[in-house]
Motif scaffolding. Structure first.
Motif, PDB file in Angstrom:
ATOM      1  N   LYS A  79       0.840  -1.216   0.000  1.00 13.82           N
ATOM      2  CA  LYS A  79       0.000   0.000   0.000  1.00 13.82           C
ATOM      3  C   LYS A  79       0.870   1.260   0.000  1.00 13.82           C
ATOM      4  CE  LYS A  79      -4.250  -1.905   1.785  1.00 13.82           C
ATOM      5  NZ  LYS A  79      -5.392  -1.739   2.681  1.00 13.82           N
ATOM      6  N   ARG A  90      -0.637   4.876   0.504  1.00 13.37           N
ATOM      7  CA  ARG A  90      -1.204   5.201   1.809  1.00 13.37           C
ATOM      8  C   ARG A  90      -0.064   5.600   2.745  1.00 13.37           C
ATOM      9  NH1 ARG A  90      -5.518   3.849   5.477  1.00 13.37           N
ATOM     10  NH2 ARG A  90      -6.789   3.234   3.707  1.00 13.37           N
ATOM     11  N   GLN A 110       1.938   5.665   5.808  1.00 17.79           N
ATOM     12  CA  GLN A 110       2.016   4.792   6.977  1.00 17.79           C
ATOM     13  C   GLN A 110       3.322   5.109   7.689  1.00 17.79           C
ATOM     14  OE1 GLN A 110       0.362   0.570   6.094  1.00 17.79           O
ATOM     15  NE2 GLN A 110       1.065   1.313   4.117  1.00 17.79           N
ATOM     16  N   SER A 128       4.090   9.272  -0.691  1.00 15.61           N
ATOM     17  CA  SER A 128       2.881   8.483  -0.985  1.00 15.61           C
ATOM     18  C   SER A 128       1.862   9.316  -1.763  1.00 15.61           C
ATOM     19  CB  SER A 128       2.246   7.984   0.320  1.00 15.61           C
ATOM     20  OG  SER A 128       3.053   6.988   0.911  1.00 15.61           O
TER      21      SER A 128
END
Lengths: 210, 210
Positions: free
Chosen positions: B100, B103, B105, B189
């Motif tokens: 991912k 996203r 994180q 991201s």
């Protein structure tokens, strides 16, 4: 579109309101202080009845935009009760913690936008945007050399906000899910630092490569 | 300046190395794999002896730049022992968590840069930079339409990194203390998301308002 600016008497709220009024939207100025809301509505060329309490603006709007300082985010959202159910709320909140506004200090939940979503519950679609735009420039007719990162978990809702950004003269970009709001929120402290260290008045960011 | 690229066999490492070699710096290619380091050194037009283990590159450099994937950040920094004491280490690590990667994180400590500082201890000055620059473009002579946010707790160290950015053909900006690295790390991201949603190859950011 009937847009409620929650915290519409502050500089960011007035800036977005003035741009959306010019674009032909039906703008409601929300505040916790009714006389102040009415006064700002008139200043913006609206009927005084377009100034109202946040709770009333939230109830009758189609879409809302929250433009209060981070310290008032929670109390404002709690005060509007369930007026935003099944609506989009644009969160422009930046988690600045005065006096150290050049230092990124994120809330424990990760970002102001995630905080808003957590308070409002899943019946409201929170989309974050406008954290990096100069409130001062928004209140003028100036072209603004800063883009808008639009974070949210639903594509349609992000598209709506990107259209509203365009109505305010700004280019919006799909920045991914709501948790990605952290980038735009953190960038505000960076831009304040850049303004200071590089002696600029209104630094901003533009997306390149297109 | 004698610059060690720790993880210099990856695409970002090779990109920065090639630009700094052109600018006249003495570049060391560090890797955990000695033959690979020597091979890449030769590819970049250096003597094969400029390829070495990370620990050796760290020991003899004046300044280091870490360009490994986040998953290898900790093991790489632990492996170089105390070779970076009293030196600046530029951390270009982005905490992407595949699959991912669109996203944001962030690591529990807040950012990859804070993680590096915590591993290295206060005898090393960590400055974060280069998280948003296309590794692919760095390996070419192309002009890169993307700025560098430089975060670090010491002004002189940030200035050194801003000069090295200029040597690589990039504009660096004082982005405030090291904890502000979170903005640049999160932006990667966002840029990946923008590339996908807006069909771009190499989106980037430029600071405006100057």
């Amino acid at each position: 579109m009937k847009i409620a600016i929650l915290g519409g008497t502050g500089s960011l709220g007035k800036g977005l309101a003035s741009r959306w009024i010019k674009a032909g939207h039906d703008v409601l100025i929300g505040s916790r202080d009714l006389p102040k809301a009415q006064e700002i509505a008139v200043q913006l060329g609206l009927e005084s009845s377009s100034g109202m309490l946040n709770i009333d603006a939230a109830k009758i709007c189609e879409i809302a935009c929250l433009t209060v300082p981070f310290a008032h985010q929670e109390s404002t959202l709690i005060s509007i009760d369930d007026g935003l159910q099944n609506k989009i709320m644009i969160d422009a909140t930046v988690p600045l913690m005065p006096p150290k506004v050049m230092r990124v200090q994120l809330p424990e939940i990760g970002s102001a936008a995630l905080n808003a979503q957590s308070i409002l519950g899943e019946q409201t679609t929170v989309v974050s945007a406008f954290q990096n735009i100069s409130a001062e420039l928004l209140q003028t007719d100036a072209e603004i050399d800063c883009d808008v990162l639009v974070a949210g978990d639903f594509l349609d809702a992000r598209n709506t906000v990107i259209e509203l950004a365009a109505d305010a003269g700004l280019t919006g970009w799909h920045a991914g899910p709501l948790c990605n709001s952290v980038a735009a929120e953190a960038l505000t402290s960076i831009l304040i630092a850049i303004n200071k260290k590089h002696s600029l008045a209104h630094s901003g960011i533009k997306i390149t490569g297109h």
